[in-house]
Enzyme design. Structure first.
Site, PDB file in Angstrom:
ATOM      1  N   HIS A 216       0.831  -1.203   0.000  1.00 56.62           N
ATOM      2  CA  HIS A 216       0.000   0.000   0.000  1.00 56.62           C
ATOM      3  C   HIS A 216       0.866   1.253   0.000  1.00 56.62           C
ATOM      4  O   HIS A 216       0.420   2.312  -0.415  1.00 56.62           O
ATOM      5  CB  HIS A 216      -0.955  -0.006   1.195  1.00 56.62           C
ATOM      6  CG  HIS A 216      -0.291  -0.120   2.521  1.00 56.62           C
ATOM      7  ND1 HIS A 216      -0.121  -1.322   3.164  1.00 56.62           N
ATOM      8  CD2 HIS A 216       0.244   0.813   3.322  1.00 56.62           C
ATOM      9  CE1 HIS A 216       0.497  -1.110   4.322  1.00 56.62           C
ATOM     10  NE2 HIS A 216       0.732   0.182   4.443  1.00 56.62           N
ATOM     11  N   ASP A 245       0.421  -7.567  -0.223  1.00 54.65           N
ATOM     12  CA  ASP A 245       0.784  -6.247   0.294  1.00 54.65           C
ATOM     13  C   ASP A 245       2.298  -6.093   0.337  1.00 54.65           C
ATOM     14  O   ASP A 245       2.911  -6.099   1.391  1.00 54.65           O
ATOM     15  CB  ASP A 245       0.190  -6.052   1.691  1.00 54.65           C
ATOM     16  CG  ASP A 245       0.249  -4.598   2.143  1.00 54.65           C
ATOM     17  OD1 ASP A 245       0.694  -3.749   1.346  1.00 54.65           O
ATOM     18  OD2 ASP A 245      -0.147  -4.309   3.280  1.00 54.65           O
ATOM     19  N   GLY A 332       2.182   3.889  11.459  1.00 47.70           N
ATOM     20  CA  GLY A 332       3.546   4.270  11.147  1.00 47.70           C
ATOM     21  C   GLY A 332       4.491   3.083  11.129  1.00 47.70           C
ATOM     22  O   GLY A 332       5.655   3.220  10.791  1.00 47.70           O
ATOM     23  N   SER A 334       3.907   0.257   9.291  1.00 47.03           N
ATOM     24  CA  SER A 334       3.729  -0.550   8.078  1.00 47.03           C
ATOM     25  C   SER A 334       4.993  -0.651   7.246  1.00 47.03           C
ATOM     26  O   SER A 334       5.759   0.288   7.143  1.00 47.03           O
ATOM     27  CB  SER A 334       2.636   0.037   7.211  1.00 47.03           C
ATOM     28  OG  SER A 334       1.398  -0.510   7.541  1.00 47.03           O
ATOM     29  N   SER A 350       1.784  -5.132   7.711  1.00 46.82           N
ATOM     30  CA  SER A 350       0.683  -4.741   6.847  1.00 46.82           C
ATOM     31  C   SER A 350      -0.356  -3.930   7.599  1.00 46.82           C
ATOM     32  O   SER A 350      -0.600  -2.774   7.286  1.00 46.82           O
ATOM     33  CB  SER A 350       0.028  -5.980   6.227  1.00 46.82           C
ATOM     34  OG  SER A 350      -1.086  -5.622   5.428  1.00 46.82           O
TER      35      SER A 350
END
Length: 482
Positions: A216, A245, A332, A334, A350
């Site tokens: 993402h 992802d 924050g 990810s 994720s």
């Protein structure tokens, strides 16, 4: 070729996270126990967690329908294999392999069928499910946004699966994507600042230096910098979201030094030598630029998570094939590193629910799948074996085929909160919910130091640019937590 200072710092970013919480927890005794006992010995063998996937795959092929998943007993360093029925030959085969046979009720086929039903009837924002081989059931979770008719529908669907097949529970907070993980990386998108984290340095298939982060993040922005307002130093080569992802991001300078290591804080650096599939029951560590180093346990594989779509009002963004853990994470985090003590890269952060104060559950994109899809390699040739390491399908270990869960609305996943994870300001990410993250402007991101607790991170350049040494120093004073 010359080695620019920024790319060098950037390389360090990709590797780990800023301030570490309890780096000392990383150095645990008996990390790599060797196997004991002969092939025909009835005494269970002692395994390393990384040995479990291969044996699970072999037993799955050997036992056929009698095999119902496996998991790792980290305390005893033993492997438990679920079997359906009371065939002594099946039990003997498991025992001869050095594992412990455990008779269960639900077959892999039954759990796969149940997963299909959930996919068809329970794909709504705020729900998630995963097969737990330790209980031989599907664990369904519903966050605080699932209410009214949606909650009633979810409960009735779970009940329709039959007794002992699935259970449903409330999950604190709401399921959201989480941006950052390793050191902070920055981009501009949609008129605002985007912040994510670098997971692992890799070598792209064309031999160029690159890194993996969340998909993402790569969907949200094309070019990334190692400082808040700095010039781009890396460009997205491939971003997959939804469905999976992960993103492969190549350094713009082909001379960039990109060491395969994670800075664990307290002066400790973990060399990442290979990629490995997660194992239920296995201890893992997560580095995040918001919350630092935290450890916990893998609780499920091939998890399906249904996020509220931020790009399609009223829509559902479904992400499948994920690793579920009880490791905490916050906005924050990810894209960051999930790894093991022996230097195996396991996942990329994720999303999830909860926080590092009250706890929660966090989901990770398997690194092995990302490497296979991009053709990248990890470490000193360690990534090349990703296919072998992942040979024991998550479905084999957990009891439910990844294919069943992965089919859930892959198309819808694409919108899953890319804005939430990546759009949050660094300061806001540390304590704010998904909504706060997405709304934070680039200026807010400058508070990265507050997020992770590392004073050095507060300076935009330092957050991403330090070779983790500064963050490590600050992190070393913190105690570890889950």
């Amino acid at each position: 070729m010359s080695h620019k200072r920024i790319p060098k710092r950037k390389a360090a970013i990709a590797v780990g996270s800023v301030a570490a919480l309890g780096a000392a927890a990383l150095l645990l005794p008996n990390a790599n126990a060797s196997q004991t006992g002969g092939a025909g010995d009835a005494t269970p063998k002692t395994f390393r967690a990384n040995d479990v996937p291969t044996l699970a795959s072999q037993l799955s092929s050997q036992l056929g329908g009698a095999y119902a998943g496996a998991y790792y007993d980290a305390g005893k360093k033993q492997m438990v294999v679920n079997m359906v029925g009371s065939d002594s030959n099946v039990a003997d085969a498991i025992t001869k392999a050095g594992a412990i046979p455990h008779q269960v009720r639900n077959s892999t086929a039954a759990l796969k069928a149940a997963a299909k039903t959930l996919r068809a009837k329970a794909t709504m924002p705020g729900t998630a499910w995963v097969v737990d081989p330790r209980t031989n059931e599907i664990k369904v979770s519903a966050d605080s946004t699932v209410s009214g008719s949606h909650w009633d529908s979810l409960q009735s669907t779970v009940k329709s699966l039959g007794s002992g097949v699935a259970t449903v529970k409330r999950s604190g907070g709401s399921f959201k994507t989480l941006v950052s993980g390793g050191d902070a990386i920055f981009a501009q998108a949609n008129g605002g600042g985007v912040r994510c984290s670098l997971g692992f340095n890799v070598t792209a298939s064309d031999g160029s230096p690159a890194f993996l982060t969340a998909g993402h993040c790569g969907v949200a922005a094309k070019q990334w910098s190692d400082s808040q307002n700095g010039q781009p130093v890396a460009t997205v080569d491939k971003a997959t979201f939804p469905g999976n992802d992960f993103s492969l991001v190549k350094y713009d300078d082909p001379g960039t030094q990109a060491p395969s290591e994670v800075n664990a804080g307290n002066g400790q650096t973990v060399q990442i030598t290979k990629a490995a599939d997660a194992v239920v029951g296995q201890q893992v560590f997560r580095m995040g630029s918001t919350t630092g180093l935290h450890n916990g346990t893998v609780t499920g594989l091939d998890a399906t998570v249904n996020f509220q779509s931020e790009t399609n009002p009223g829509g559902t963004d479904t992400v499948t094939g994920l690793i579920q853990t009880d490791v905490c994470a916050e906005a924050g985090d990810s894209g960051g590193s999930l790894f093991t003590q022996d230097g195996s890269a396991v996942g990329l952060t994720s999303g999830g629910s909860g926080d590092c104060k009250s706890g929660g559950e966090t989901f990770f994109q398997p690194v092995t799948a990302a490497l296979q899809a991009t053709g990248a390699t990890l470490g000193a040739g360690g990534g090349a074996g990703a296919g072998d390491q992942s040979g024991a399908g998550a479905g084999d270990q957990s009891g439910a085929g990844a294919g069943d869960q992965s089919g859930a609305g892959a198309g819808d996943q694409s919108g899953a909160g890319a804005g939430d994870q990546s759009g949050a300001g660094a300061g806001d990410q540390s304590g704010a919910g998904a909504g706060d993250q997405s709304g934070a402007g680039a200026g807010d991101q400058s508070g990265a130091g507050d997020q992770s607790g590392a004073g050095d991170q507060s300076g935009a350049g330092d957050q991403s640019g330090q070779s983790m040494g500064n963050g490590a120093s600050d992190g070393s004073a913190l105690t570890s937590g889950n």
